[in-house]
Design a protein around this motif. Structure first.
Motif, PDB file in Angstrom:
ATOM      1  N   ALA A  13       0.883  -1.121   0.000  1.00 61.06           N
ATOM      2  CA  ALA A  13       0.000   0.000   0.000  1.00 61.06           C
ATOM      3  C   ALA A  13       0.864   1.095   0.000  1.00 61.06           C
ATOM      4  N   ARG A  14      -0.014   1.351  -1.215  1.00 57.84           N
ATOM      5  CA  ARG A  14       1.036   2.283  -1.551  1.00 57.84           C
ATOM      6  C   ARG A  14       0.383   3.620  -1.665  1.00 57.84           C
ATOM      7  N   ILE A  15       0.918   4.616  -0.879  1.00 55.99           N
ATOM      8  CA  ILE A  15       0.356   5.955  -0.982  1.00 55.99           C
ATOM      9  C   ILE A  15       1.540   6.879  -1.224  1.00 55.99           C
ATOM     10  N   ALA A  16       1.767   7.191  -2.480  1.00 54.52           N
ATOM     11  CA  ALA A  16       2.997   7.890  -2.852  1.00 54.52           C
ATOM     12  C   ALA A  16       2.873   9.403  -2.755  1.00 54.52           C
ATOM     13  N   ILE A  17       1.701   9.909  -2.602  1.00 57.02           N
ATOM     14  CA  ILE A  17       1.519  11.361  -2.480  1.00 57.02           C
ATOM     15  C   ILE A  17       1.306  11.715  -1.016  1.00 57.02           C
ATOM     16  N   SER A  18       1.861  12.803  -0.576  1.00 59.67           N
ATOM     17  CA  SER A  18       1.659  13.232   0.804  1.00 59.67           C
ATOM     18  C   SER A  18       0.209  13.588   1.046  1.00 59.67           C
ATOM     19  N   PHE A  19      -0.339  13.073   2.151  1.00 58.75           N
ATOM     20  CA  PHE A  19      -1.730  13.380   2.466  1.00 58.75           C
ATOM     21  C   PHE A  19      -1.904  14.873   2.778  1.00 58.75           C
ATOM     22  N   ARG A  62      -2.030  10.635 -11.730  1.00 59.35           N
ATOM     23  CA  ARG A  62      -0.825   9.834 -11.523  1.00 59.35           C
ATOM     24  C   ARG A  62      -1.313   8.425 -11.239  1.00 59.35           C
ATOM     25  N   GLN A  63      -1.063   7.517 -12.155  1.00 59.15           N
ATOM     26  CA  GLN A  63      -1.806   6.266 -12.244  1.00 59.15           C
ATOM     27  C   GLN A  63      -1.880   5.473 -10.953  1.00 59.15           C
ATOM     28  N   THR A  64      -0.797   5.317 -10.251  1.00 63.72           N
ATOM     29  CA  THR A  64      -0.825   4.500  -9.038  1.00 63.72           C
ATOM     30  C   THR A  64      -1.119   5.315  -7.787  1.00 63.72           C
ATOM     31  N   ASP A  65      -1.201   6.637  -7.910  1.00 59.27           N
ATOM     32  CA  ASP A  65      -1.293   7.486  -6.727  1.00 59.27           C
ATOM     33  C   ASP A  65      -2.634   8.202  -6.567  1.00 59.27           C
ATOM     34  N   TYR A  66      -3.058   8.949  -7.572  1.00 61.25           N
ATOM     35  CA  TYR A  66      -4.309   9.691  -7.415  1.00 61.25           C
ATOM     36  C   TYR A  66      -4.774  10.262  -8.749  1.00 61.25           C
ATOM     37  N   LEU A  67      -6.039  10.635  -8.771  1.00 62.53           N
ATOM     38  CA  LEU A  67      -6.641  11.382  -9.867  1.00 62.53           C
ATOM     39  C   LEU A  67      -7.338  12.582  -9.241  1.00 62.53           C
ATOM     40  N   LYS A  98      -8.314   8.160  -4.917  1.00 65.50           N
ATOM     41  CA  LYS A  98      -7.061   7.518  -4.521  1.00 65.50           C
ATOM     42  C   LYS A  98      -7.168   5.999  -4.578  1.00 65.50           C
ATOM     43  N   PRO A  99      -6.402   5.348  -5.459  1.00 61.16           N
ATOM     44  CA  PRO A  99      -6.340   3.890  -5.415  1.00 61.16           C
ATOM     45  C   PRO A  99      -5.518   3.435  -4.212  1.00 61.16           C
ATOM     46  N   VAL A 100      -6.159   2.676  -3.326  1.00 60.76           N
ATOM     47  CA  VAL A 100      -5.488   2.151  -2.131  1.00 60.76           C
ATOM     48  C   VAL A 100      -5.777   0.656  -2.101  1.00 60.76           C
ATOM     49  N   VAL A 101      -4.866  -0.129  -2.651  1.00 62.13           N
ATOM     50  CA  VAL A 101      -5.106  -1.556  -2.849  1.00 62.13           C
ATOM     51  C   VAL A 101      -5.152  -2.312  -1.530  1.00 62.13           C
ATOM     52  N   ASP A 102      -4.332  -1.922  -0.576  1.00 55.44           N
ATOM     53  CA  ASP A 102      -4.254  -2.653   0.686  1.00 55.44           C
ATOM     54  C   ASP A 102      -5.471  -2.377   1.567  1.00 55.44           C
TER      55      ASP A 102
END
Length: 517
Positions: A16-22, A197-202, A224-228
């Motif tokens: 889980a991947r959250i690559a952008i700062s909340f 950003r495909q894996t991070d957010y729209l 936000k895609p959050v797979v975990d």
């Protein structure tokens, strides 16, 4: 012309991947809503999307001529009504006036023609081509009237135009971006596209020129895609997300104890099944396919993988869909499964591969359970959970049915047209194999194909019911799938957020979205 009133039949439930700062997407910033979802997005071009999620988020900035309300009733969106000819071949649609695209282009009939001409041109190789391939011609009658001429009668046509793929795109953007349109969406929706950003957010933000006064009621949305599963649950509790779907069933009891969160559940059109490639040994043998069905305890699967938020499938299509025919569920009988395998020439079982269309935690539990169940009857399976891009490449883009690598495939489907046709034809018609559509069993039965065509050629509900009954009885008998479970809708939202729900097909309804301070 025969006037056709827009009064479709209501589905039999209410729904889980959250690559952008909340710090960048914190709920405290303006009135942006953070929506956490369980998978990445594949494209921002709905005409080229195979997955419900990508089409669902694209509804932020795209709209169609028709759409669905939260209970899957067809409604006018960019249309004001339609006529249909007595022979069912010509549909004339009146368009809403005073609508602008995000680039300032006026929405007129030329935009409808440009959007549908693009979709129906096979040279564009769009993944939703088959959905619109029955359109022979899209013609401009005047600035606010468009006429569709079909190749053959198609009773589900307005439902097709309400499908989330059937969006109106700025003709200027189509000409400007061409094949790069997936990264530059320009629609008429309540929000305009900002960044993906495909894996991070729209990220999308409010469109000030939206045609509906007073809407939207929030400044923007961050998808936000959050797979975990654990991460998705955690960011709900910390307030870093206002909404999450799908939710891990095993954590619902915990989330129900949180006063700031609201857990919502209900019946859906999302059916899970295990397709078997009937063109390849050993699944070309109907006794093997029956054995697989007998080998799986669907009640236990619903409890183990879905924490009870699912019910065993008792038919080919979900029970809440019109024209559903109750057939089962298929009984759990290990002894019978072993007997059938022996009769098919596999007394010691066999080895094969089982791919999953999803890699989130719930899917991992489901395929591990299936692996254990099949092992009991001697079927040893190697598991692979595919990411979205792998799914498109390995399964949905396989060019030749005779050499398609898929064997057993855990996947699911919901009819985003709200019609039985789209719950059956893309998955079970003989000409619906990938890459055209999603018949991953590569199943073909002439009686099934004939009945599917018959149902589309009539508007008589009694005739449709007869044809769809034939289809479901034959498919259940042939068992190209192991019929597993129908999921319940299961999502959670912050109590400060209102006007957002998940529709029966897994799409989002967020027209009334509002966030309290």
């Amino acid at each position: 012309m025969v006037k056709s009133e827009l009064m479709p039949k209501k589905l039999r439930f209410t729904a889980a991947r959250i690559a952008i700062s909340f710090a960048l997407v914190s709920p405290a910033v303006a009135k942006d809503v953070v929506m956490a979802v369980d998978s990445t997005f594949t494209t921002m071009d709905p005409y080229d999307a195979n997955d419900t999620l990508s089409q669902a988020v694209a509804k932020s900035f795209y709209e169609g001529l028709f759409g669905f309300d939260k209970d899957m009733n067809v409604i006018n969106v960019l249309s004001e009504g339609y006529d249909v000819s007595a022979d069912g071949l010509v549909y004339t649609v009146k368009l809403r006036m005073g609508v602008k695209f995000h680039d300032g282009t006026d929405f007129k009939a030329d935009a409808v023609k440009a959007s549908l001409d693009r979709a129906t041109n096979p040279e564009n190789k769009l993944r939703r081509y088959a959905l619109f391939s029955n359109i022979d011609q899209t013609g401009v009658v005047d600035d606010y009237t468009v006429r569709f001429t079909l190749k053959k009668p198609f009773s589900a046509f307005i439902n097709v135009l309400a499908h989330p793929a059937a969006v109106m795109i700025s003709p200027v953007a189509i000409a400007k971006y061409g094949k790069d349109l997936r990264d530059h969406p320009v629609g008429t929706g309540p929000f305009k596209f900002i960044e993906w950003r495909q894996t991070d957010y729209l990220k999308v933000e409010k469109f000030g020129g939206y045609w509906k006064p007073g809407y939207p009621k929030v400044d923007g949305i961050v998808w936000k895609p959050v797979v975990d599963n654990n991460t998705r649950t955690a960011i709900l509790q910390t307030g870093e997300a206002h909404f999450a779907f799908r939710m891990p069933p095993e954590q619902i009891a915990l989330l129900k104890t949180k006063p700031g969160l609201e857990v919502i559940t209900g019946p859906s059109l999302s059916q899970r099944y295990l397709s078997m490639n009937v063109r390849q040994k050993p699944f070309d043998n109907p006794k093997v396919r029956a054995a697989v069905n007998y080998a799986i305890n669907k009640e236990a699967l619903a409890k183990v993988a879905f924490a009870g938020y699912a019910v065993p499938s008792d038919g080919v299509i979900p029970a809440k869909m019109e024209f559903f025919q109750k057939m089962g569920p298929w009984p759990y009988d290990v002894a019978k499964a072993k007997q059938l395998l022996a009769e098919a020439g596999y007394p010691n079982g066999f080895e094969t591969e089982l791919w999953s269309a999803y890699n989130h935690s719930t899917a991992q539990k489901a395929i591990q359970f299936l692996q254990q169940q099949l092992n009991q009857v001697g079927i040893k399976v190697k598991l692979t959970a595919l990411e979205a891009g792998q799914r498109v490449e390995k399964v949905e883009s396989a060019p030749n049915p005779d050499t398609a690598p898929v064997r057993m495939y855990y996947t699911g489907w919901s009819s985003s047209t709200g019609e039985a046709d789209w719950a059956i034809r893309p998955l079970l018609a003989g000409d619906s194999a990938p890459p055209k559509l999603f018949n991953t069993a590569y199943y073909r039965n002439e009686n099934v194909d004939r009945a599917i065509a018959g149902a589309l050629n009539t508007r008589d509900p009694a005739e449709k019911a007869r044809y769809y009954k034939e289809v479901q009885e034959q498919v259940w008998k042939d068992a190209p799938w192991a019929f597993l479970v129908t999921e319940n809708l299961l999502y959670v939202r912050n109590r400060k957020l209102s006007g957002v729900s998940v529709m029966p097909d897994g799409n989002f309804h967020f027209e009334e979205m509002e966030l309290k301070e």
